[in-house]
Each structure stands twice: as structure tokens, then as C-alpha cells.
Design an enzyme around this catalytic site. Structure first.
Site, PDB file in Angstrom:
ATOM      1  N   ASN A  73      80.603  68.541  21.194  1.00 13.25           N
ATOM      2  CA  ASN A  73      80.290  68.045  19.849  1.00 13.25           C
ATOM      3  C   ASN A  73      80.324  69.145  18.781  1.00 13.25           C
ATOM      4  O   ASN A  73      80.419  68.833  17.600  1.00 13.25           O
ATOM      5  CB  ASN A  73      78.922  67.345  19.841  1.00 13.25           C
ATOM      6  CG  ASN A  73      77.813  68.210  20.394  1.00 13.25           C
ATOM      7  OD1 ASN A  73      77.915  68.711  21.516  1.00 13.25           O
ATOM      8  ND2 ASN A  73      76.759  68.400  19.627  1.00 13.25           N
ATOM      9  N   HIS A  74      80.248  70.417  19.178  1.00 14.07           N
ATOM     10  CA  HIS A  74      80.294  71.500  18.184  1.00 14.07           C
ATOM     11  C   HIS A  74      81.705  72.065  17.982  1.00 14.07           C
ATOM     12  O   HIS A  74      81.876  73.116  17.352  1.00 14.07           O
ATOM     13  CB  HIS A  74      79.341  72.631  18.581  1.00 14.07           C
ATOM     14  CG  HIS A  74      77.902  72.211  18.564  1.00 14.07           C
ATOM     15  ND1 HIS A  74      77.300  71.684  17.444  1.00 14.07           N
ATOM     16  CD2 HIS A  74      76.950  72.212  19.530  1.00 14.07           C
ATOM     17  CE1 HIS A  74      76.031  71.395  17.715  1.00 14.07           C
ATOM     18  NE2 HIS A  74      75.801  71.698  18.983  1.00 14.07           N
ATOM     19  N   HIS A  99      80.995  65.792  28.385  1.00  8.39           N
ATOM     20  CA  HIS A  99      80.016  66.382  27.472  1.00  8.39           C
ATOM     21  C   HIS A  99      79.194  65.243  26.871  1.00  8.39           C
ATOM     22  O   HIS A  99      79.651  64.542  25.969  1.00  8.39           O
ATOM     23  CB  HIS A  99      80.776  67.157  26.394  1.00  8.39           C
ATOM     24  CG  HIS A  99      79.929  68.133  25.654  1.00  8.39           C
ATOM     25  ND1 HIS A  99      79.641  69.379  26.151  1.00  8.39           N
ATOM     26  CD2 HIS A  99      79.283  68.049  24.461  1.00  8.39           C
ATOM     27  CE1 HIS A  99      78.882  70.036  25.285  1.00  8.39           C
ATOM     28  NE2 HIS A  99      78.635  69.234  24.257  1.00  8.39           N
TER      29      HIS A  99
HETATM   30 FE   FE2 Z   1      77.072  69.898  22.982  1.00 10.11          FE
HETATM   31 FE   FE2 Z   2      76.253  73.027  24.087  1.00 11.42          FE
END
Ligand code: FE2
Ligand code: FE2
Length: 260
Positions: free
Chosen positions: A67-68, A150
Site C-alpha cells: 500500500n505504500h 499484502h
Molecule cells: Fe503495507
Molecule cells: Fe509494511
């Protein structure tokens, strides 16, 4: 084919610890393929060309994200160009980067896939449907599939393990930064763990200096977040993949980095 998969490496302390630990890990496990989740490698959030290069220089073959992925705008072109850096496949098709890569390892064509969960995270498409599409489209091109899933919610992660059981060599959860105690090979031969954990300071809350993150909980006021740098541990798994592209074993590696 032996796989070493290292959980989310956080900031320069995580990278420094991993750099110290890698020679020992490589000597001990002699992996044919080394993968690391690098979504927190740059200052704790995102990846840059520099932190990506740093991880490759340590001996990693593929870097996965999460997500980053898009925290660092300057890295967007790197995500497009670096063949062995992958981001979740079920992000927007218009977003920079790609969701899988096929590499040679231990005499096999190994397809490494990155997927992101739908629950509490932003996915453009269902990771389950995306996984089906990728595995059926690439089954002639790859002898084994390794999936970094993830995701936030354990039920969704366990579900992905069962969904791909017998089709992937490994479904390895990342993102929560907390290693889980459920590593096992599922009945049809897929190595699974809900979360591999993080490679980061343990004097921290998920990699952030614990005093700062704790103050956020205690006061509900904005805090400066810095990456913790004390007592770095490596959280990883080692998976033994057989000629059928399925797993014989999964072993957890949870240990402090000892200064060389
Ligand atoms: Fe993450
Ligand atoms: Fe992470």
C-alpha cells in the site's frame, strides 16, 4: 528450489540490519531465490531507486511492495523500469509498475506475484479474481508461483492460502509487520503464512519509534513519526519448492541482527 522471503524492511535501520544479517542468512540457507518486501524501505514509507538498489546489492532477486508503493513520486519511473521490482497486480492498470515478474531460480521459471487485499486497503480489483487470471494466463510460462499477499485482515489472507492451494508454491502474507504463528504447508502443497512480519527495530510500534506512536494513541494529536533504530530483527521464511512447483516445507526465521 529454496526461497528466502524477508518481511517488510523498515527504513535505513531495517536496511542496515538486513545488510548485516544477509551474509549469514545466505550462507545458512543457500537460497536459490531471495525476495524482500520493500514498501517501507525508504524512510519507513515507500521505495526509491536508491533503497531498491541497496536491497539488490544485498543479494535480493525480487522486491515486492504494497500500500505504500506510491509514497515517493520520484520513484514512479523506477517502478516502470526496474523489471524485478513489483507492486500489487490488482492496483489500477494505469498506475506505475507491474504486478509480477518471472525469474530463473534453481533451474525453474518462478513467477513472483504481488497482490493487495480488499479489506481496509485500496484494491482496484479482487485479489482472488486477479490471482485466478494471472495463474491461468502464465501457467505455461512459469513452473512455480510465489505470491506476496499484502493485506490487513487475517481472514482474507488465510482465504487466499486456500484459494491458491495446489496452484502456488507459496502464499506469504505481508503488511501487518507482526509475524504470525501459522506457517504450514496446506494439503495440496502451498506453503502459507498469514504474515511474515517485518525487518525493523523491535523497540518500536510496527517500525516507528514506540514513544511517538504511543503518544498518538494517548493524545490523539498529530505526532512526528521516525523509524526506530534499536534492536533490529529479521523476520523471514524459508520455503523448499519441489519439481512440481509446490512446497515441501516452510520454516520461519525470527532473529535479532548480531553486529558482524
Ligand atoms: Fe503495507
Ligand atoms: Fe509494511
Amino acid at each position: 528450489m529454496r526461497l528466502l522471503f524477508v518481511g517488510d524492511v523498515v527504513g535505513s535501520p531495517g536496511r542496515a540490519g538486513l545488510r548485516d544479517a544477509m551474509p549469514g542468512l545466505l550462507e545458512r540457507f543457500e537460497p536459490d531465490l531471495a525476495i524482500v518486501n520493500g514498501e517501507n524501505s525508504a524512510g519507513g514509507l515507500g521505495i526509491t531507486e536508491r533503497t531498491g538498489r541497496d536491497l539488490f546489492e544485498m543479494g535480493f532477486d525480487v522486491i515486492t511492495l504494497g500500500n505504500h508503493t506510491y509514497r515517493r513520486k520520484e520513484a514512479y519511473s523506477y517502478l516502470d523500469e526496474a523489471e524485478r521490482v513489483i507492486r500489487p497486480a490488482n492496483f489500477m492498470t494505469t498506475a506505475p509498475g507491474k504486478g509480477h515478474v518471472i525469474v530463473e531460480a534453481g533451474g525453474m521459471r518462478v513467477c513472483v506475484v504481488n497482490l493487495i487485499g480488499m479489506l481496509q486497503l485500496q484494491a482496484a480489483r479482487s485479489p482472488f479474481v486477479e490471482a485466478d487470471a494471472l495463474v491461468s494466463r502464465l501457467s505455461d510460462d512459469a513452473d512455480a508461483f510465489i505470491v506476496d499477499f499484502h493485506a490487513e485482515v487475517t481472514s482474507e489472507k488465510v482465504a487466499m492460502g486456500w484459494h491458491l492451494d495446489g496452484r502456488a508454491a507459496a502464499v506469504l502474507g505481508t503488511h501487518t509487520h507482526v509475524p504470525t504463528a501459522d506457517a504450514r504447508v496446506l494439503p495440496q502443497g502451498t506453503a502459507f503464512i498469514s504474515d511474515v512480519g517485518m525487518t525493523a527495530s523491535r523497540t518500536s510500534i510496527l517500525g516507528v519509534k514506540y514513544q511517538q506512536a504511543l503518544d498518538g494513541f494517548r493524545t490523539h494529536l498529530p505526532q512526528k513519526f521516525e523509524t526506530g533504530d534499536e534492536d533490529v530483527w529479521v523476520n523471514a521464511v524459508v520455503v523448499e519448492v519441489n519439481d512440481r512447483g509446490l512446497a515441501d516445507s516452510i520454516e520461519q526465521v525470527l532473529e535479532p541482527v548480531l553486529k558482524p
